[in-house]
Design an enzyme around this catalytic site. Sequence first.
Site, short mmCIF file in Angstrom:
data_model
loop_
_atom_site.label_atom_id
_atom_site.label_comp_id
_atom_site.label_asym_id
_atom_site.label_seq_id
_atom_site.Cartn_x
_atom_site.Cartn_y
_atom_site.Cartn_z
N LYS A 52 -26.56 9.59 10.65
CA LYS A 52 -26.46 10.67 11.64
C LYS A 52 -25.42 11.70 11.20
CE LYS A 52 -28.12 7.58 15.24
NZ LYS A 52 -27.89 6.76 16.44
N GLN A 96 -23.03 4.49 19.99
CA GLN A 96 -24.02 3.71 19.25
C GLN A 96 -24.19 2.33 19.89
OE1 GLN A 96 -25.88 4.97 16.78
NE2 GLN A 96 -26.95 3.06 16.40
N ASP A 119 -28.68 11.40 23.44
CA ASP A 119 -29.50 10.20 23.21
C ASP A 119 -30.64 10.13 24.22
OD1 ASP A 119 -29.07 8.44 21.10
OD2 ASP A 119 -27.32 7.50 22.04
N1 GUN Z 1 -29.17 1.86 18.61
C1 GUN Z 1 -30.44 1.84 18.14
N2 GUN Z 1 -31.03 3.04 18.31
C2 GUN Z 1 -30.10 3.83 18.91
C3 GUN Z 1 -30.12 5.18 19.34
O1 GUN Z 1 -31.11 5.93 19.24
N3 GUN Z 1 -28.97 5.63 19.91
C4 GUN Z 1 -27.87 4.84 20.06
N4 GUN Z 1 -26.79 5.36 20.65
N5 GUN Z 1 -27.83 3.58 19.68
C5 GUN Z 1 -28.95 3.09 19.10
#
Ligand code: GUN
Length: 293
Positions: A52, A96, A119
Site C-alpha cells: 500500500k 490493517q 477501507d
Molecule cells: N486485511 C485484509 N484485507 C484488508 C483490507 O482491505 N483492509 C484492512 N485494513 N485490513 C485488511
Amino acid sequence: MVIMDGKEVSEALKRKITAEVDKMVSAGRRRPKLVAVLVGDDGASQVYVGHKERACGQVGFDSEVVRMPASTTADELNAVIDRLNADDSVDGFIVQLPLPGHLSEEAVIERISPLKDVDGFHPETTGRMISGLDAYLPATPAGILELIKYYNIETAGKHCVVIGRSNIVGRPIANLLSMKGYPGDCTVTLCHSRTADLKEIVRGADIVIAALGKAHFVTADMIKEGAVVIDVGITRIADPSKKSGFRIAGDVDYDNVAPKCSYITPVPGGVGPMTIACLMQNTLKAAERRTKR
Ligand code: GUN
C-alpha cells in the site's frame, strides 16, 4: 479462456489516479495523504501495508505507516485513531486487520471517522453502500467490479455464487452485484461454511467469487463449462523450495479449473493488485471531498 490480468488493469487505474493527482498539484492543492496503522507483527499484514505504501508513492500520494507493538492497548490505539480523525493533513487512513486478539476490530472500525474511512468498513459507509448511496466501496469488492468492467463481462441476469460471508469481501460483493445496473443485475447466492449442497450450488453458477480463505477449495468438478471464476484467496502454504519459506495459493484449484472457464483471475496477480489500486482510488476521492469542504 481469458486470464484476467489484475496487474495490467491495476496499473491502468493507477495511471488515471496519477493524472488526477498531477492536476490537483498543478492547481496548487496538496497531495492526497493515506496513513496505515499496523498493530503487531503479522507477516502478511506487514507485506500488504508495504504494498500500500509503495502504491502511494507510485500515484504521487504522501503516505505514512504508524507501527504499534502487539501489546498496544485499546486506549493507545483509540488515541491514534482520534489523532488521525482530527489531522487535516490526512485524507484517509486504515487500520490493517487482523488486529491482535485483545483488541476489538468492530470498536476500532466504528471509531474511524466515516469521512476518512477509505477501507469502507465503517457501518455508516456500509449502510450507505447497501442503500445505493455514494460511498467508499471496500477495496476488494471494488477491485472485482473494476475487473468485470475492464473485461466487459456480462452480469445482467447471471447467477453469481459468492463463497464466503466476510464483511470485507463476501457480503459486500454479493450486495453490489445484486444492485441495478452494470456491473450488477445478478441473481446472487451467498454460500458459507454452513451451506448445504455447496458443490451443487456452485455448479449452477455463471460467475463464481471464491472468498473463503481455503487454499484450492474450488475444484474443477464444481465449475460449469464457460463460468467466470474470480479468486480472492491468498493463503500462505509452506514451501521449503522458496526463499521466503512459503508460496501463495488461491481458493481455486487454478490448474484444473482454468480450462473450463471463460474468464479466470490468477493468484497472485488477479484481485490482489486491484484491491491496492482501489484503496488509492478511495483516498483520491477523500482528498477531492476534502478540497470541496
Ligand atoms: N486485511 C485484509 N484485507 C484488508 C483490507 O482491505 N483492509 C484492512 N485494513 N485490513 C485488511
